[in-house]
Design a protein around this motif. Structure first.
Motif, short mmCIF file in Angstrom:
data_model
loop_
_atom_site.label_atom_id
_atom_site.label_comp_id
_atom_site.label_asym_id
_atom_site.label_seq_id
_atom_site.Cartn_x
_atom_site.Cartn_y
_atom_site.Cartn_z
N VAL A 80 46.20 49.88 25.20
CA VAL A 80 46.27 48.50 25.25
C VAL A 80 47.68 47.96 24.92
N LEU A 81 48.23 48.51 23.91
CA LEU A 81 49.63 48.31 23.29
C LEU A 81 50.63 48.82 24.27
N SER A 82 50.21 49.66 25.22
CA SER A 82 51.14 50.23 26.17
C SER A 82 51.55 49.18 27.37
N THR A 83 50.37 48.09 27.47
CA THR A 83 50.53 46.99 28.52
C THR A 83 51.54 46.06 27.97
N GLY A 84 52.30 46.03 26.87
CA GLY A 84 53.16 45.19 26.38
C GLY A 84 52.39 43.85 25.78
N LYS A 85 51.05 44.00 25.38
CA LYS A 85 50.46 42.70 24.95
C LYS A 85 50.25 43.17 23.38
N LYS A 86 50.18 42.24 22.62
CA LYS A 86 49.98 42.24 21.32
C LYS A 86 48.53 42.51 20.78
N ALA A 87 48.05 43.64 20.20
CA ALA A 87 46.64 44.00 20.19
C ALA A 87 46.43 44.43 18.51
N GLU A 88 45.37 44.52 18.19
CA GLU A 88 44.79 44.85 17.06
C GLU A 88 43.20 45.05 17.10
N PHE A 89 42.57 45.88 16.13
CA PHE A 89 41.26 46.17 16.04
C PHE A 89 40.48 44.83 15.76
N ARG B 160 30.21 38.15 12.50
CA ARG B 160 29.52 37.10 12.60
C ARG B 160 29.56 36.35 11.29
N TYR B 161 29.44 34.93 11.14
CA TYR B 161 29.65 34.03 10.25
C TYR B 161 28.31 34.29 9.38
N ASN B 162 27.08 34.63 9.81
CA ASN B 162 26.00 34.77 8.92
C ASN B 162 26.06 36.09 8.19
N LEU B 163 26.87 36.98 8.63
CA LEU B 163 26.81 38.54 7.94
C LEU B 163 27.62 38.34 6.66
N VAL B 164 28.50 37.09 6.48
CA VAL B 164 29.43 37.34 5.29
C VAL B 164 28.70 36.18 4.11
N SER B 165 28.74 36.68 2.74
CA SER B 165 28.05 35.85 1.93
C SER B 165 28.74 34.87 1.50
N TYR B 166 30.13 34.51 1.45
CA TYR B 166 30.72 33.35 1.43
C TYR B 166 31.80 33.22 2.37
N PRO B 167 31.59 32.51 3.69
CA PRO B 167 32.24 32.44 4.65
C PRO B 167 33.74 31.66 4.53
N TYR B 168 33.87 30.86 3.54
CA TYR B 168 34.78 29.89 3.69
C TYR B 168 35.69 30.17 2.24
N GLN C 153 40.25 33.91 1.88
CA GLN C 153 40.62 35.35 2.70
C GLN C 153 39.92 35.44 4.03
N ALA C 154 38.65 34.86 3.86
CA ALA C 154 37.66 35.07 5.10
C ALA C 154 37.88 34.09 6.24
N TYR C 155 38.03 32.71 5.72
CA TYR C 155 38.31 31.63 6.69
C TYR C 155 39.50 31.71 7.52
N ASP C 156 39.37 31.83 8.67
CA ASP C 156 40.49 31.65 9.53
C ASP C 156 40.24 30.87 10.77
N ARG D 239 37.01 36.26 9.18
CA ARG D 239 37.60 37.51 8.96
C ARG D 239 36.80 38.55 8.21
N ASN D 240 36.64 39.65 8.50
CA ASN D 240 36.14 40.66 8.06
C ASN D 240 36.88 41.16 6.80
N VAL D 241 36.66 40.71 5.60
CA VAL D 241 37.45 40.81 4.38
C VAL D 241 36.32 41.08 3.13
N VAL D 242 36.80 41.94 2.28
CA VAL D 242 36.11 42.24 1.06
C VAL D 242 35.81 41.13 0.01
N GLN D 243 34.59 40.57 -0.06
CA GLN D 243 34.66 39.28 -0.99
C GLN D 243 34.95 39.61 -2.39
N ALA D 244 35.94 38.88 -2.97
CA ALA D 244 36.52 39.09 -4.27
C ALA D 244 35.76 38.13 -5.43
N PHE D 245 34.61 38.26 -5.56
CA PHE D 245 33.95 37.49 -6.52
C PHE D 245 33.52 38.49 -7.71
#
Length: 153
Positions: free
Chosen positions: A84-93, A98-106, A109-112, A121-127
């Motif tokens: 995908v990167l070879s096509t010249g587009k910016k790409a990342e995994f 999903r919103y309901n899979l995160v304990s505290y979505p807002y 670090q998680a809210y985007d 965003r898929n981040v480790v919750q730092a609580f």
């Protein structure tokens, strides 16, 4: 060396080649999701054609609205990303879950704001975990030695 000896040698070499080919490990069937910024039908077509050429790809689903490419098949995720990167587009995994899979979505670090609807965003919750909090005994809450006991009662 006769004809039969030569024929037996050729046949044994062929069976060894077949055995060597069948022992090769196949990649497991997996789904690779990649975030790619696509503006038009041409971008979408270019990315889809590039990914479809990879060996082992079963299906490619491109969603321009979500800026998402989903590849299913026996593929290596890093190869798909490089293609995908070879096509010249910016790409990342795909960085979202999903919103309901995160304990505290807002969490900060998680809210985007750029995340598609229903995703964060898929981040480790730092609580702090309950184990790290100091334990306070219930008996000390109502003792005469606790200066705040009156406010509790």
């Amino acid at each position: 060396m006769g004809f039969l000896d030569h024929f037996a040698e050729v046949c044994s070499d062929a069976t060894e080649d077949v055995a060597r080919m069948t022992k090769r490990k196949r990649r497991p069937m997996q789904v690779v999701e990649i975030k790619v910024k696509m503006d038009c039908d041409g971008c979408e077509r270019r990315v889809k054609n590039a990914v479809s050429d990879i060996k082992g790809v079963k299906s490619v689903d491109v969603s321009r609205k979500e800026s998402r490419v989903t590849v299913t098949g026996n593929v290596d995720p890093d190869k798909v990303l490089k293609k995908v990167l070879s096509t010249g587009k910016k790409a990342e995994f795909w960085p979202y879950v999903r919103y309901n899979l995160v304990s505290y979505p807002y969490a900060p670090q998680a809210y985007d704001k750029k995340a598609p609807t229903g995703f964060v965003r898929n981040v480790v919750q730092a609580f702090p975990s309950p184990r790290s909090a100091p334990l306070e005994r219930y008996s000390s809450l109502f003792s005469d030695e606790n200066p705040h006991a009156c406010s509790i009662m």
